[in-house]
Design a protein around this motif. Structure first.
Motif, short mmCIF file in Angstrom:
data_model
loop_
_atom_site.label_atom_id
_atom_site.label_comp_id
_atom_site.label_asym_id
_atom_site.label_seq_id
_atom_site.Cartn_x
_atom_site.Cartn_y
_atom_site.Cartn_z
N GLY A 313 0.80 -1.23 0.00
CA GLY A 313 0.00 0.00 0.00
C GLY A 313 0.82 1.27 0.00
N VAL A 314 1.86 1.30 0.85
CA VAL A 314 2.68 2.52 0.95
C VAL A 314 3.28 2.87 -0.40
CG1 VAL A 314 4.75 3.51 2.00
CG2 VAL A 314 3.21 2.08 3.38
N PHE A 315 3.87 1.85 -1.05
CA PHE A 315 4.50 2.10 -2.36
C PHE A 315 3.45 2.54 -3.37
CE2 PHE A 315 8.65 -0.67 -2.20
CZ PHE A 315 9.08 0.07 -1.11
N LYS A 316 2.33 1.78 -3.39
CA LYS A 316 1.32 2.06 -4.40
C LYS A 316 0.79 3.50 -4.28
CE LYS A 316 -1.85 -0.99 -5.61
NZ LYS A 316 -1.64 -1.66 -6.92
N SER A 317 0.49 3.87 -3.05
CA SER A 317 -0.12 5.21 -2.91
C SER A 317 0.88 6.30 -3.25
CB SER A 317 -0.68 5.40 -1.50
OG SER A 317 0.36 5.44 -0.56
N VAL A 318 2.15 6.10 -2.91
CA VAL A 318 3.15 7.10 -3.27
C VAL A 318 3.27 7.22 -4.78
CG1 VAL A 318 5.64 7.54 -3.34
CG2 VAL A 318 4.51 7.05 -1.15
N VAL A 319 3.31 6.05 -5.45
CA VAL A 319 3.46 6.08 -6.91
C VAL A 319 2.23 6.73 -7.54
CG1 VAL A 319 3.71 4.70 -9.01
CG2 VAL A 319 4.97 4.07 -6.93
N SER A 399 13.21 4.48 0.10
CA SER A 399 12.48 5.68 0.48
C SER A 399 11.39 5.89 -0.56
CB SER A 399 13.40 6.90 0.50
OG SER A 399 12.63 8.07 0.69
N ALA A 400 10.17 6.10 -0.08
CA ALA A 400 9.04 6.31 -0.98
C ALA A 400 8.41 7.64 -0.59
CB ALA A 400 8.02 5.17 -0.82
N ALA A 401 8.51 8.59 -1.48
CA ALA A 401 8.00 9.95 -1.16
C ALA A 401 8.15 10.81 -2.41
CB ALA A 401 8.82 10.55 -0.01
N ASP A 402 8.00 12.13 -2.26
CA ASP A 402 8.28 13.01 -3.40
C ASP A 402 9.79 13.00 -3.65
OD1 ASP A 402 9.55 15.70 -2.19
OD2 ASP A 402 8.05 14.87 -0.79
N TRP A 403 10.16 13.52 -4.84
CA TRP A 403 11.56 13.39 -5.28
C TRP A 403 12.56 13.93 -4.26
CZ3 TRP A 403 14.44 11.00 -8.78
CH2 TRP A 403 15.74 11.48 -9.04
N LEU A 404 12.36 15.17 -3.81
CA LEU A 404 13.36 15.77 -2.91
C LEU A 404 13.42 15.06 -1.56
CD1 LEU A 404 13.17 19.61 -3.67
CD2 LEU A 404 15.02 18.01 -4.20
N SER A 405 12.26 14.55 -1.11
CA SER A 405 12.27 13.81 0.17
C SER A 405 13.04 12.51 0.04
CB SER A 405 10.85 13.54 0.65
OG SER A 405 10.18 14.77 0.87
N THR A 406 12.86 11.81 -1.09
CA THR A 406 13.64 10.57 -1.25
C THR A 406 15.14 10.91 -1.32
OG1 THR A 406 13.47 10.61 -3.69
CG2 THR A 406 11.78 9.35 -2.47
#
Lengths: 590, 590
Positions: A313-319, A399-406
């Motif tokens: 879920g975490v990966f899917k929702s981030v993507v 890390s799964a997040a927006d670009w700068l956060s990753t």
């Protein structure tokens, strides 16, 4: 001179010479028949023997009144030490001075901070600062100060060879906006007016290029009235330079040569030129940071496409939200990180804004396993393993997040894991460049573009048209020197024509009147024959720290919280009396 | 690089090479078939010919749009100039560049201050300051800046050879009392507190000696919040040094070597060492000043005993009041000074507090004559003539007053007459030392002793006892370097023991509590093993001025009234907005 030699100078070949030394009593020991004193100065330590038959009996008695840090002048005869008493750790370890004369130059109270190298336990920073002259006597402190001096000297030599002119720019000037706050200095002569201390000589050096000085350098004191951090003091020193009729490659090439010379002269290290260069975009993609530590690999792999195929879920929702799933592979990381170790990393990334830490371990059979493995098909796990080049024992961290956060999370993880797994030789030195920084960064709060370096930075020639169409994509003629993961300095090619400058001001929301008010002097100068020019500033304190192989220069040089590395006094700032303030026509509004 | 060579580099031996130059259009002239451009950069001037057959017709046309101070890049072929067109005044005068390519790098508005050496008439200072980048393009300005750079570099080389450590001392520190007023810098981080800018690194360098750095040097920025004079700016630069385990001779010897090196490296002048030394008492006696110009003689003769024998009321009453009658002999001075000229000198000395000017002329028969001669017997006049070694044509000028007033008047007269009579080669350089200054000078107003240098100055060893019995006669281990009648620098051996320091404080009326309050940090440091030490500070701006053979550096470098020689911006200080002041917790009390 009160001495014939220094305490670091005498060798076996000087035996039987009569000499006079001066210095501090580093330590002393009574050996029954007399006294041995280790005499210390900036140049070294020499053993002095107050013993029969060379030393008269009354002098031996007198020597027994010596205490630590007494300042003495000793005359005597240089003698080879007896067999078995040579000290190979001392440059003077083959000889001793057999004293025939002693002059007490000054006494010393018992030092609360011992300067002797033999004393390994340091008192607290407060005491070191209170007695800074004692702390600065410690050999490790003196070595660091001498290293700074050496680096500065070799830099000056290099700049002289390359026809740079050393020009002092003013400390008392006008306030110019450069991000941080200026220190202000009220003038008594011009009552009611203020000078400002420079945050950098940026405008001055551009003016010097317009004035035709061609190549300028200055070891320049700069000031920022900011809250303090370990590596940010209110005053600091930068090696500031500027060149005319150059492009970015020329400035980079000039600093390449400087680093090669310093590495050779200071560390006896040969480094190959040109130093490697990487664009900002590539650095963020491969290492998540614009000053990557290239002493080791562990590059970031983008797994967003694979993550989209999972049921996690975490990966899917981030993507689905347009974010990224990226990972690093700590090779053989399971040797270092147990499950508890991974829990520690999870806590660590939370400090960087991550909600948790997804990870895979590569099992002995080459398959990836983890508490989240059940959300991934075997086939998908194999694809992850292939993407990340996983082998048994490897530990994969996501890390799964927006670009700068990753970028932020994976850079922090990579730095921590690299150090903890000892993936590099701590004595290695790695120099590289990151180039082509973005011209602008978007300020979400203010809803406008800010200049990433400063508003005088030139865009890449082939990106000039992007200024109109797509400023976010516009890359600058900007370059940062990176040493061991630290930004050691940076610079840009400047805009030298008024049209481009106006366009950039426009993009930054600076209207003509404001530009004239803030930068009028420079803008006018640009209209009177400005040559193409660019330059760079190196942080001298940081370069010294890196060449001293100190993870943190604070370890060696006690920074007063309000002062800089080279400070000598303990307390700042001080209070002033009302008379002084009254003369200034200023009163405190408390 | 946008160029292959600089504009000062090409010679006849480069003929037929294809090269690219960049620079400013210094001047241009249409010679019918095409255009000659003198192209200028920091390194020199090269003549560029836009002429057939080398230059294509369209390029010749394009070249005709060039104007003064346009910035261009020119490609072409180096060619020997035709016979008769060589210019021996230019280093590149044997060649010209025959242009085949032209790139306009930047235009320039018509310059209100012309940087061309060909333009000899300068606009007013205001305009030069407003367009400082244009004024700083003038070759004479660039030469002076390059001279300063060269002097600084050779100084740094010398100090490195002699094992000095370059250490940066803080700019932001605590207020210390050194005579002039400190600039104060409010801190935002420590609200309500102030830093002070240093008037000199005096305390810091003494602390560095106590910290064992042995030999310290710094090209140090110093600040004084004082009214301005031509040679006193609010910020200035001094070459600041300190040495341990030395006496005054060692410091003097070190600077002797520096001056010898600078004279050789900068002026190709051989000077003999040791430089001559004179005590303060002798300097005042022979020249009336503690920085005498020794490029010429005209020493002062004391005639008080003779004056007492005269009937001249002015002389008699001065002598009876305990004053002095002293004189200088301007050899052949009557050639230069007519009676009207002497009237001019009379007006001149009134500016120095004299009521009039007594004088004698030596007549052809060797006898002294004057309007006041009638008050002197022939015998007495002969004694005056003998005392002053008077020969026909000489002009003898008197001062009758208290000791210091006669010094002041005769020094001023000697300086003026020496210059007007051209008694020395203006290109001569004379270096000397004045030593053994008084420890104290009496402040009549405050009715107490002040330190002539500063309260840390050590007395001569043989004068220590005079501290108690006769402080006025006590001479210090103090020394000033004098170049051509200017004090170029000065220093002292410091007190390094607490007992002498206390005694000196006592004499200065500084009680223990005050001493602790003002100098506590240093006094405490002295108790922890201070070595004997001393040092010196040289005024860098003044040394540059003297080596540049400028009577007054203002002639070449336009000083903004509020700024220093190296300043680039025109206006200071600036106003700041209320927001900044509010952040400081400071408001103007106007």
């Amino acid at each position: 001179m009160l001495r014939t030699h220094t305490c670091g100078e005498l060798r076996a070949s000087d035996a039987s010479q009569e000499v006079t030394l001066c210095g501090w009593v580093d330590s002393y020991r009574d050996h029954g028949g007399g006294l041995f004193v280790d005499l210390r100065d900036r140049y070294g330590i020499t053993q002095v023997a107050f013993s029969p038959p060379d030393t008269p009996e009354d002098l031996i008695e007198q020597s027994k009144t010596l205490r630590a840090e007494y300042v003495i002048q000793v005359t005597g005869t240089v003698a080879s030490r007896p067999d078995g008493q040579h000290n190979p750790r001392l440059a003077t370890g083959d000889i001793e001075l057999r004293a025939t004369g002693l002059q007490l130059l000054n006494k010393a109270k018992t030092p609360p901070v011992s300067p002797s190298e033999k004393v390994t336990e340091l008192p607290g920073e407060d005491l070191r600062l209170k007695h800074r002259y004692l702390d600065l006597r410690r050999p490790v402190m003196q070595r660091t100060m001498l290293l700074r001096d050496l680096i500065t000297k070799r830099m000056r030599d290099y700049f002289e060879e390359n026809h740079f002119v050393d020009i002092e720019t003013p400390i008392l000037g006008r306030s110019t906006p450069e991000g941080a706050r200026d220190y202000l200095v009220p003038s008594r002569v011009h009552n009611g007016s203020f000078y400002a201390l420079p945050q950098s000589p940026q405008l001055y050096k551009q003016i010097l290029m317009i004035a035709g000085y061609d190549r300028y350098v200055q070891i320049a004191r700069c000031f920022r009235d900011e809250d303090l951090r370990a590596d940010r003091q209110p005053e600091f020193t930068q090696v500031d330079l500027e060149m005319s009729f150059v492009d970015g490659d020329d400035v980079i090439g000039m600093i390449d040569g400087l680093m090669q010379k310093l590495a050779k002269d200071v560390l006896d290290l040969d480094i190959q030129l040109p130093l490697p260069r990487m664009t900002y975009d590539e650095a963020m993609k491969r290492f998540g940071h614009d000053a990557p530590d290239l002493r080791f690999g562990m590059e970031i792999a983008d797994c967003t496409d694979l993550a989209a195929e999972s049921d996690f879920g975490v990966f899917k929702s981030v993507v689905e939200g347009g974010g990224f799933v990226r990972a690093i592979n700590a090779k053989k990381g399971t040797d270092t990180y147990s499950r508890r170790g991974i829990d520690g990393l999870t806590e660590f990334v939370k400090g960087y804004g991550a909600k948790g830490l997804a990870w895979f371990r590569c099992e002995d059979d080459g398959k990836l396993g983890s508490t989240i493995a059940k959300f991934f098909s075997e086939e998908l796990l194999a694809k992850f393993a292939e993407r990340l080049d996983a082998e048994p024992g490897d530990l994969i961290l996501f890390s799964a997040a927006d670009w700068l956060s990753t970028c932020k999370v994976l850079h922090a993880l990579r730095t921590k894991v690299g150090a903890e797994m000892k993936l590099y030789d701590p004595n290695a030195m790695h120099f590289s460049w990151v180039v082509e920084f973005p011209m602008f960064e978007y300020d979400d709060e203010e809803q406008r573009w800010n200049a990433m370096h400063h508003p005088f930075t030139a865009p890449l020639d082939e990106h000039v048209e992007l200024l109109d169409s797509d400023p976010e994509k516009c890359r600058a003629k900007a370059y940062d020197l990176v040493i061991n993961g630290y930004e050691a300095g940076g610079g840009t090619i400047r805009i030298h024509d008024a049209a481009t400058q106006s366009k950039v001001f426009g993009l930054l929301g600076i209207d003509e009147a404001t530009a004239k008010d803030r930068f009028g002097f420079l803008l006018e100068a640009l209209a009177f024959g400005a040559p193409p020019h660019g330059g760079l500033a190196l942080g001298l304190d940081r370069v010294v720290m890196l060449f001293a192989k100190l993870d943190n220069i604070r370890d060696v040089i006690a920074f007063p919280k309000t002062q800089k590395a080279t400070d000598l006094m303990t307390e700042a700032p001080g209070s002033v009396d009302n008379k002084q303030l009254k003369e200034l026509g200023v009163k405190l509004d408390l």
